[in-house]
Design a protein around this motif. Structure first.
Motif, PDB file in Angstrom:
ATOM      1  N   THR A   1       1.006  -1.238  -0.012  1.00 26.29           N
ATOM      2  CA  THR A   1       0.138   0.046   0.204  1.00 26.29           C
ATOM      3  C   THR A   1       0.945   1.255  -0.093  1.00 26.29           C
ATOM      4  O   THR A   1       2.156   1.255   0.374  1.00 26.29           O
ATOM      5  CB  THR A   1      -0.825  -0.082   1.247  1.00 26.29           C
ATOM      6  OG1 THR A   1      -0.239   0.073   2.242  1.00 26.29           O
ATOM      7  CG2 THR A   1      -1.692  -1.302   1.192  1.00 26.29           C
TER       8      THR A   1
ATOM      9  N   THR B   1       0.564   3.637   1.960  1.00 27.44           N
ATOM     10  CA  THR B   1       1.073   3.848   3.518  1.00 27.44           C
ATOM     11  C   THR B   1       2.275   3.154   3.750  1.00 27.44           C
ATOM     12  O   THR B   1       3.085   3.611   4.357  1.00 27.44           O
ATOM     13  CB  THR B   1      -0.358   3.474   4.392  1.00 27.44           C
ATOM     14  OG1 THR B   1      -1.465   4.279   3.958  1.00 27.44           O
ATOM     15  CG2 THR B   1       0.279   3.946   5.923  1.00 27.44           C
TER      16      THR B   1
ATOM     17  N   GLU C   1      -8.060   4.955   6.351  1.00 27.27           N
ATOM     18  CA  GLU C   1      -7.937   3.670   6.188  1.00 27.27           C
ATOM     19  C   GLU C   1      -8.840   3.091   7.167  1.00 27.27           C
ATOM     20  O   GLU C   1      -9.966   2.424   6.977  1.00 27.27           O
ATOM     21  CB  GLU C   1      -6.765   2.883   6.128  1.00 27.27           C
ATOM     22  CG  GLU C   1      -6.753   1.369   5.915  1.00 27.27           C
ATOM     23  CD  GLU C   1      -5.548   0.691   5.673  1.00 27.27           C
ATOM     24  OE1 GLU C   1      -5.586  -0.636   5.343  1.00 27.27           O
ATOM     25  OE2 GLU C   1      -4.702   1.343   6.070  1.00 27.27           O
TER      26      GLU C   1
ATOM     27  N   LEU D   1     -11.789  -2.388  -1.084  1.00 29.36           N
ATOM     28  CA  LEU D   1     -10.391  -2.001  -1.716  1.00 29.36           C
ATOM     29  C   LEU D   1     -10.541  -1.200  -2.744  1.00 29.36           C
ATOM     30  O   LEU D   1     -11.141  -1.360  -3.850  1.00 29.36           O
ATOM     31  CB  LEU D   1      -9.552  -3.453  -2.049  1.00 29.36           C
ATOM     32  CG  LEU D   1      -8.340  -3.426  -2.564  1.00 29.36           C
ATOM     33  CD1 LEU D   1      -7.316  -3.255  -1.196  1.00 29.36           C
ATOM     34  CD2 LEU D   1      -7.877  -4.630  -2.984  1.00 29.36           C
TER      35      LEU D   1
ATOM     36  N   CYS E   1      -7.118   7.093  -3.802  1.00 23.53           N
ATOM     37  CA  CYS E   1      -7.100   7.653  -2.482  1.00 23.53           C
ATOM     38  C   CYS E   1      -7.940   8.857  -2.473  1.00 23.53           C
ATOM     39  O   CYS E   1      -8.681   8.839  -1.218  1.00 23.53           O
ATOM     40  CB  CYS E   1      -5.754   8.069  -2.037  1.00 23.53           C
ATOM     41  SG  CYS E   1      -4.608   6.740  -2.060  1.00 23.53           S
TER      42      CYS E   1
ATOM     43  N   SER F   1       1.060   4.947  -7.057  1.00 23.41           N
ATOM     44  CA  SER F   1      -0.251   5.087  -6.410  1.00 23.41           C
ATOM     45  C   SER F   1      -1.320   5.570  -7.413  1.00 23.41           C
ATOM     46  O   SER F   1      -2.487   4.964  -7.610  1.00 23.41           O
ATOM     47  CB  SER F   1      -0.430   5.461  -5.314  1.00 23.41           C
ATOM     48  OG  SER F   1      -0.265   7.273  -5.408  1.00 23.41           O
TER      49      SER F   1
ATOM     50  N   ILE G   1      -1.885   0.348  -4.093  1.00 22.29           N
ATOM     51  CA  ILE G   1      -3.058   1.084  -3.625  1.00 22.29           C
ATOM     52  C   ILE G   1      -3.072   1.640  -2.418  1.00 22.29           C
ATOM     53  O   ILE G   1      -2.140   1.517  -1.593  1.00 22.29           O
ATOM     54  CB  ILE G   1      -3.811  -0.553  -3.391  1.00 22.29           C
ATOM     55  CG1 ILE G   1      -3.358  -1.540  -2.373  1.00 22.29           C
ATOM     56  CG2 ILE G   1      -4.127  -1.233  -4.831  1.00 22.29           C
ATOM     57  CD1 ILE G   1      -3.929  -2.515  -1.998  1.00 22.29           C
ATOM     58  N   CYS G   2      -4.184   2.437  -2.089  1.00 19.11           N
ATOM     59  CA  CYS G   2      -4.240   3.067  -1.167  1.00 19.11           C
ATOM     60  C   CYS G   2      -4.434   2.320   0.166  1.00 19.11           C
ATOM     61  O   CYS G   2      -4.043   2.805   1.577  1.00 19.11           O
ATOM     62  CB  CYS G   2      -5.216   4.361  -1.022  1.00 19.11           C
ATOM     63  SG  CYS G   2      -4.706   5.463  -2.340  1.00 19.11           S
ATOM     64  N   PHE G   3      -5.308   1.354   0.197  1.00 17.99           N
ATOM     65  CA  PHE G   3      -5.708   0.703   1.574  1.00 17.99           C
ATOM     66  C   PHE G   3      -5.673  -0.779   1.082  1.00 17.99           C
ATOM     67  O   PHE G   3      -5.627  -1.298  -0.039  1.00 17.99           O
ATOM     68  CB  PHE G   3      -7.207   1.113   1.705  1.00 17.99           C
ATOM     69  CG  PHE G   3      -7.341   2.768   1.794  1.00 17.99           C
ATOM     70  CD1 PHE G   3      -6.875   3.325   2.853  1.00 17.99           C
ATOM     71  CD2 PHE G   3      -8.067   3.280   0.805  1.00 17.99           C
ATOM     72  CE1 PHE G   3      -6.942   4.757   2.782  1.00 17.99           C
ATOM     73  CE2 PHE G   3      -8.285   4.518   0.890  1.00 17.99           C
ATOM     74  CZ  PHE G   3      -7.934   5.330   1.842  1.00 17.99           C
ATOM     75  N   ALA G   4      -5.487  -1.293   2.093  1.00 19.26           N
ATOM     76  CA  ALA G   4      -5.619  -2.991   2.007  1.00 19.26           C
ATOM     77  C   ALA G   4      -6.372  -3.593   2.898  1.00 19.26           C
ATOM     78  O   ALA G   4      -6.647  -2.942   4.059  1.00 19.26           O
ATOM     79  CB  ALA G   4      -4.148  -3.602   2.334  1.00 19.26           C
TER      80      ALA G   4
END
Length: 314
Positions: free
Chosen positions: A2, A4, A60, A71, A75, A305, A311-314
């Motif tokens: 991610t 992050t 998140e 998912l 973002c 990204s 990806i921004c979130f997992a």
């Protein structure tokens, strides 16, 4: 991976190996301006990536409040959806708090740095006015102050002042005095006092982060080397070196920058045996590569990204 995680990995890597690595490649002062740029790049990117990573972590958590398996690639779209209430009011509250915390953290650091700059400006302006009242001047920015201690330093003001005590005036010959004054004038022209004050403000706001304390220490030394180079170009290395050794150990006001106030031994060695030829080129290439790598990594994370690779979130 991610976004992050990538940002946090970058921050951890720079905080872990950055201080020792940067200290090693900037120690010889072969390219002081590039060295300062390397330290500042490390500081700015770590601050920016840390704030972004913390905000993304909180966002998140809010985004998965009611849909833990969700998912999303974008973002900005995800954040906008949460903030307008599409994920429910609990997620909206947490996301709003995340944005507020990120903005507040950045604002708090900026306020601390701004206060340090304001305090420095207030003290130096008052000091410059005071020495002009009690000292004597030949009409230039140099003020001669009656004192038994040999010292030469500069303070910002309106106008600024280069203070030389009568003891220093008696100990320095004309060439040495000219070189020392040129060193102090280089500080004033480069507004070095503001850089030092900003770094001190940052270390006051975040005192336990080794990168920032190391950056403050090394940048102060490197700014002295920049001023040394400016003075040496005009008056030669030997007069400046002799002047530094004559004034070494003198007390300087906390808000002043003194020719012989910081890292005198390292600067004396550098002036007596400056980097030459291949060593100088190697230093420039190494520092340029370090600056480029640190600046490019966060930009690469953002680019990946946006392209969907990260990806921004997992």
């Amino acid at each position: 991976m991610t976004v992050t995680a990538a940002l946090l990995l970058y921050v951890v890597a720079v905080l872990s190996i950055g201080p020792k690595l940067l200290a090693r490649i900037t120690a010889d002062g072969g390219a002081p301006r590039l060295a300062i740029a390397a330290w500042l790049t490390a500081v700015v990117t770590v601050l920016g990536c840390s704030i972004a990573a913390i905000a993304l972590l909180l966002i998140e958590a809010a985004g998965h409040w009611d849909s833990p398996d969700a998912l999303l690639v974008s973002c900005l779209e995800r954040l906008h959806a949460i903030l307008v209430g599409h994920a429910g009011w609990p997620a909206r509250i947490v996301a709003t708090a995340a944005v507020a915390i990120a903005a507040g953290s950045l604002l708090a650091v900026c306020v601390r740095v701004g206060r340090a700059l304001s305090r420095m400006r207030r003290h130096t302006f008052a000091h410059a006015d005071a020495v002009r009242l009690v000292g004597s001047s030949d009409g230039s920015d140099v003020v001669f102050l009656e004192a038994s201690e040999r010292a030469a330093y500069c303070v910002a003001g309106r106008p600024p002042a280069i203070v030389v005590t009568t003891a220093a005036l008696a100990a320095l010959d004309q060439a040495q005095l000219a070189a020392v004054v040129a060193h102090e004038r280089a500080h004033l022209d480069g507004r070095h006092a503001y850089v030092v004050a900003a770094m001190r403000g940052l270390t006051t706001a975040l005192p336990k982060i080794g990168l920032f304390t190391s950056a403050a220490t090394h940048i102060s030394s490197l700014l002295e080397m920049c001023a040394d180079d400016a003075a040496a170009r005009r008056h030669g290395r030997q007069p400046l070196l002799a002047g530094l050794l004559t004034l070494s150990g003198a007390h300087t006001p906390a808000h002043g920058l003194a020719a012989a106030g910081v890292a005198v031994l390292a600067r004396a060695e550098r002036l007596s045996d400056p980097p030459k030829g291949f060593a100088r080129i190697q230093t420039h290439l190494t520092l340029s590569g370090a600056v480029a790598a640190m600046a490019a990594t966060p930009l690469a994370i953002v680019a990946l990204s946006l392209s969907g690779v990260l990806i921004c979130f997992a």
